[in-house]
Design a protein around this motif. Sequence first.
Motif, PDB file in Angstrom:
ATOM      1  N   VAL A  13     -43.363  38.762  68.571  1.00 31.11           N
ATOM      2  CA  VAL A  13     -42.867  39.238  67.278  1.00 31.11           C
ATOM      3  C   VAL A  13     -42.172  40.571  67.520  1.00 31.11           C
ATOM      4  O   VAL A  13     -42.771  41.499  68.073  1.00 31.11           O
ATOM      5  CB  VAL A  13     -44.018  39.417  66.271  1.00 31.11           C
ATOM      6  N   ASP A  14     -40.920  40.657  67.126  1.00 27.25           N
ATOM      7  CA  ASP A  14     -40.143  41.871  67.387  1.00 27.25           C
ATOM      8  C   ASP A  14     -39.410  42.286  66.122  1.00 27.25           C
ATOM      9  O   ASP A  14     -39.208  41.478  65.208  1.00 27.25           O
ATOM     10  CB  ASP A  14     -39.145  41.619  68.514  1.00 27.25           C
ATOM     11  N   THR A  20     -37.545  41.159  60.878  1.00 23.08           N
ATOM     12  CA  THR A  20     -38.491  40.720  61.907  1.00 23.08           C
ATOM     13  C   THR A  20     -37.945  39.489  62.623  1.00 23.08           C
ATOM     14  O   THR A  20     -37.372  38.597  61.994  1.00 23.08           O
ATOM     15  CB  THR A  20     -39.859  40.388  61.292  1.00 23.08           C
ATOM     16  N   GLU A  21     -38.114  39.469  63.955  1.00 22.35           N
ATOM     17  CA  GLU A  21     -37.668  38.341  64.762  1.00 22.35           C
ATOM     18  C   GLU A  21     -38.872  37.701  65.459  1.00 22.35           C
ATOM     19  O   GLU A  21     -39.838  38.378  65.812  1.00 22.35           O
ATOM     20  CB  GLU A  21     -36.666  38.792  65.822  1.00 22.35           C
ATOM     21  N   HIS A  83     -47.644  38.154  71.383  1.00 22.54           N
ATOM     22  CA  HIS A  83     -47.537  39.612  71.442  1.00 22.54           C
ATOM     23  C   HIS A  83     -46.751  40.126  70.240  1.00 22.54           C
ATOM     24  O   HIS A  83     -45.779  39.498  69.799  1.00 22.54           O
ATOM     25  CB  HIS A  83     -46.819  40.062  72.722  1.00 22.54           C
ATOM     26  N   ASP A  84     -47.168  41.271  69.735  1.00 23.33           N
ATOM     27  CA  ASP A  84     -46.461  41.958  68.649  1.00 23.33           C
ATOM     28  C   ASP A  84     -45.811  43.199  69.234  1.00 23.33           C
ATOM     29  O   ASP A  84     -46.485  44.102  69.729  1.00 23.33           O
ATOM     30  CB  ASP A  84     -47.448  42.346  67.539  1.00 23.33           C
ATOM     31  N   ARG A  85     -44.477  43.253  69.164  1.00 23.82           N
ATOM     32  CA  ARG A  85     -43.738  44.362  69.758  1.00 23.82           C
ATOM     33  C   ARG A  85     -42.958  45.138  68.695  1.00 23.82           C
ATOM     34  O   ARG A  85     -42.006  45.851  68.993  1.00 23.82           O
ATOM     35  CB  ARG A  85     -42.788  43.823  70.846  1.00 23.82           C
TER      36      ARG A  85
END
Length: 320
Positions: A13-14, A20-21, A83-85
């Motif tokens: 997640v970016d 949000t992408e 992962h959350d970035r």
Amino acid sequence: MVFAPTPQLTVTVDQPNDHTELHLHPGGQGVWQARMVLSLGVDVVLCAALGGEIGQVLEPLLVSEGVDLKVVVRDSGSGGYVHDRRDGSRQEIADVPGQPLSRHELDELYNLALGEGLRAPVSILSGPNEPWLVPPDLYRRFAADLGANGGQVVVDLSGDHLGAVLDSGVFFLKVSHEELIRDGRARSDEMPELTRAMYDLHAAGAETVVVSRADQPALALIDGELFDVEMPRLEAADPRGAGDSMTAGVAAVVARGGDIRTAIRTGAAAGALNVTRHGLGTGRLDSITGLVERVRLVPADSRPQERTTPDELADRVVER
């Protein structure tokens, strides 16, 4: 050929802007290495075991990467992570390593990868995403069988898996200084300790050894001579993946018939450029090629000698 026994589905997640992408990609050491080899213009056969719902998602994603995918279908599911970035750093939300490969799956994967490896000039043996998923002895057998039939084996392994391939001998080994310390092969990150560990690895079965040192120049042992791998510093967007890209760069050049010094310089350039990007194992061929010219292999004996003061010498005597 890249042996990638346990590919993962990576979900990231970016938020590079107001929106949000969500990014879904195949991942794992072998996948990242194969991706970089392809970026350098060399065809890749990727041998992997896939299973479960994650495996069904991974297969078309891997094919879309451009690799020649060879698959053994698993009874149990493949692994992955989320992962959350969004805040600029990676936060792990979930990590599912998957199940160990069964004896039947290991036999099928070994036969598949061995057949492909015997046809390839270079084989990269990538590690599982968890050591307990694939037994080290499988790597020992791979290194022995490929090496005995003229193949050049490239590895980036640690722990028992590293010890296993050393027993059979490998053409090129990349390992980090943290792994050397963790495995008890070096007592610290000081130069004499890392140098001793490199010569030990060479004596144990690694023809050429490179030790990565995070933001410090890597060390290379080539034909018995130690070098510092010096290159321009680049600001990192994501520090992960440099080592895998370095290993892939070496394999790509050797597969094309290049010499080992050019291969290491190319690998260093690929690794350095990869950390300026958010995609692991990615890079532009023209950018990597341009950066290779700035990478230097400097003989270690040309380093300025450190001076030991009388007080430091006295302290060392007391410690002994």
